[in-house]
Design a protein around this motif. Sequence first.
Motif, PDB file in Angstrom:
ATOM      1  N   LEU A  56       0.829  -1.207   0.000  1.00 27.25           N
ATOM      2  CA  LEU A  56       0.000   0.000   0.000  1.00 27.25           C
ATOM      3  C   LEU A  56       0.862   1.255   0.000  1.00 27.25           C
ATOM      4  O   LEU A  56       0.492   2.266  -0.610  1.00 27.25           O
ATOM      5  CB  LEU A  56      -0.964  -0.017   1.177  1.00 27.25           C
ATOM      6  N   TRP A  59       1.981   1.742  -3.526  1.00 23.31           N
ATOM      7  CA  TRP A  59       0.864   2.190  -4.352  1.00 23.31           C
ATOM      8  C   TRP A  59       0.365   3.574  -3.957  1.00 23.31           C
ATOM      9  O   TRP A  59      -0.579   4.097  -4.554  1.00 23.31           O
ATOM     10  CB  TRP A  59      -0.291   1.198  -4.264  1.00 23.31           C
ATOM     11  N   LEU A  61      -1.128   4.457  -1.112  1.00 22.10           N
ATOM     12  CA  LEU A  61      -2.415   4.328  -0.427  1.00 22.10           C
ATOM     13  C   LEU A  61      -2.227   4.112   1.075  1.00 22.10           C
ATOM     14  O   LEU A  61      -2.891   3.281   1.689  1.00 22.10           O
ATOM     15  CB  LEU A  61      -3.221   3.164  -1.031  1.00 22.10           C
ATOM     16  N   THR A  68      -6.848  -2.261   5.790  1.00 22.08           N
ATOM     17  CA  THR A  68      -6.432  -3.405   4.987  1.00 22.08           C
ATOM     18  C   THR A  68      -5.630  -4.404   5.819  1.00 22.08           C
ATOM     19  O   THR A  68      -5.848  -5.613   5.721  1.00 22.08           O
ATOM     20  CB  THR A  68      -5.601  -2.932   3.772  1.00 22.08           C
ATOM     21  N   TYR A  93      -4.530  -7.069  -4.543  1.00 17.03           N
ATOM     22  CA  TYR A  93      -4.348  -6.398  -5.824  1.00 17.03           C
ATOM     23  C   TYR A  93      -5.199  -5.150  -5.897  1.00 17.03           C
ATOM     24  O   TYR A  93      -6.108  -4.942  -5.102  1.00 17.03           O
ATOM     25  CB  TYR A  93      -4.573  -7.330  -7.011  1.00 17.03           C
ATOM     26  N   LEU A  94      -4.868  -4.341  -6.867  1.00 22.95           N
ATOM     27  CA  LEU A  94      -5.374  -2.989  -6.973  1.00 22.95           C
ATOM     28  C   LEU A  94      -6.061  -2.798  -8.311  1.00 22.95           C
ATOM     29  O   LEU A  94      -5.529  -3.190  -9.345  1.00 22.95           O
ATOM     30  CB  LEU A  94      -4.170  -2.048  -6.855  1.00 22.95           C
ATOM     31  N   THR A  95      -7.252  -2.217  -8.271  1.00 23.65           N
ATOM     32  CA  THR A  95      -7.908  -1.766  -9.494  1.00 23.65           C
ATOM     33  C   THR A  95      -8.035  -0.247  -9.396  1.00 23.65           C
ATOM     34  O   THR A  95      -7.608   0.350  -8.406  1.00 23.65           O
ATOM     35  CB  THR A  95      -9.302  -2.405  -9.675  1.00 23.65           C
ATOM     36  N   TYR A  98     -10.639  -0.059  -6.303  1.00 23.13           N
ATOM     37  CA  TYR A  98     -10.613  -0.926  -5.126  1.00 23.13           C
ATOM     38  C   TYR A  98      -9.235  -1.493  -4.820  1.00 23.13           C
ATOM     39  O   TYR A  98      -8.433  -1.704  -5.725  1.00 23.13           O
ATOM     40  CB  TYR A  98     -11.548  -2.133  -5.327  1.00 23.13           C
ATOM     41  N   VAL A  99      -9.021  -1.760  -3.542  1.00 24.35           N
ATOM     42  CA  VAL A  99      -7.970  -2.672  -3.104  1.00 24.35           C
ATOM     43  C   VAL A  99      -8.717  -3.979  -2.850  1.00 24.35           C
ATOM     44  O   VAL A  99      -9.709  -4.002  -2.115  1.00 24.35           O
ATOM     45  CB  VAL A  99      -7.270  -2.192  -1.817  1.00 24.35           C
ATOM     46  N   THR A 148     -13.237  -6.251  -0.537  1.00 22.66           N
ATOM     47  CA  THR A 148     -12.722  -5.077  -1.233  1.00 22.66           C
ATOM     48  C   THR A 148     -12.808  -3.861  -0.312  1.00 22.66           C
ATOM     49  O   THR A 148     -13.672  -3.789   0.551  1.00 22.66           O
ATOM     50  CB  THR A 148     -13.520  -4.777  -2.521  1.00 22.66           C
ATOM     51  N   ARG A 151     -10.826   2.635  -2.711  1.00 21.73           N
ATOM     52  CA  ARG A 151      -9.591   3.414  -2.616  1.00 21.73           C
ATOM     53  C   ARG A 151      -9.838   4.827  -2.128  1.00 21.73           C
ATOM     54  O   ARG A 151      -8.975   5.421  -1.498  1.00 21.73           O
ATOM     55  CB  ARG A 151      -8.903   3.448  -3.975  1.00 21.73           C
TER      56      ARG A 151
END
Length: 160
Positions: A56, A59, A61, A68, A93-95, A98-99, A148, A151
Motif C-alpha cells: 500500500l 501504491w 495508499l 487493509t 491487488y489494486l484496481t 478498489y484494493v 474489497t 480506494r
Amino acid sequence: MSIAAPLPNADLLRLTGVPNPLPLLGGAEVNFKRTGLQDCDNQRPKQVRRISTAYLGVWGLRELVDDTALLLSELVTNAFTHGDGEVVRVRLYLTDQYVCLEVRDGSREAPRLQPVGPLDENGRGLLIVDALADAWGVTEGGACVWCTVRRDVHQPEGSR
C-alpha cells in the motif's frame, strides 16, 4: 513463504459488483505453507500485515493501511485456524477503484457470521470484515474469502 505477482481474477472481481475490474494496477500473492507448528503459524497474520503495508505504501495508499492490514489479519487468522489446505494463499491487488483481498485456505466449508456474546474471546473476525470492507463474500465451496476496500473511502469531502 513465497511472493509472486498474480494474474487478474476477473471472475472474482465481478462478484464484488465491480462492473469492469480492469485495468489491474498492481498486485502480489503470498503463499504460506502450513507448518503445523503453532508458534510459526501464529506469526503469519503479522507477516501479512507487514507485506500489505509495504504494498500500500508503494501504491501511494497509506491511508488504507490500517483497515487493509486488519482485514487481512482477520482473514489469515481464520484461514490458519479453520482452513484445510497445506498452503494459505493471500492475494492483494489494486484496481482503479478498489484494493482487493483474497485468502484461500483449501476449506470445503464456507465461513459464516456467527452471533458473539460480549464476553466471548473468539468469533468476531467476519464481523470485523463485514464492518470494514466495502464488500465481501466467499466463493462457492468456501475455499476463498474475498473483500474489497474502496480506494477513495478516506478522502476528505470535496477531494474526489
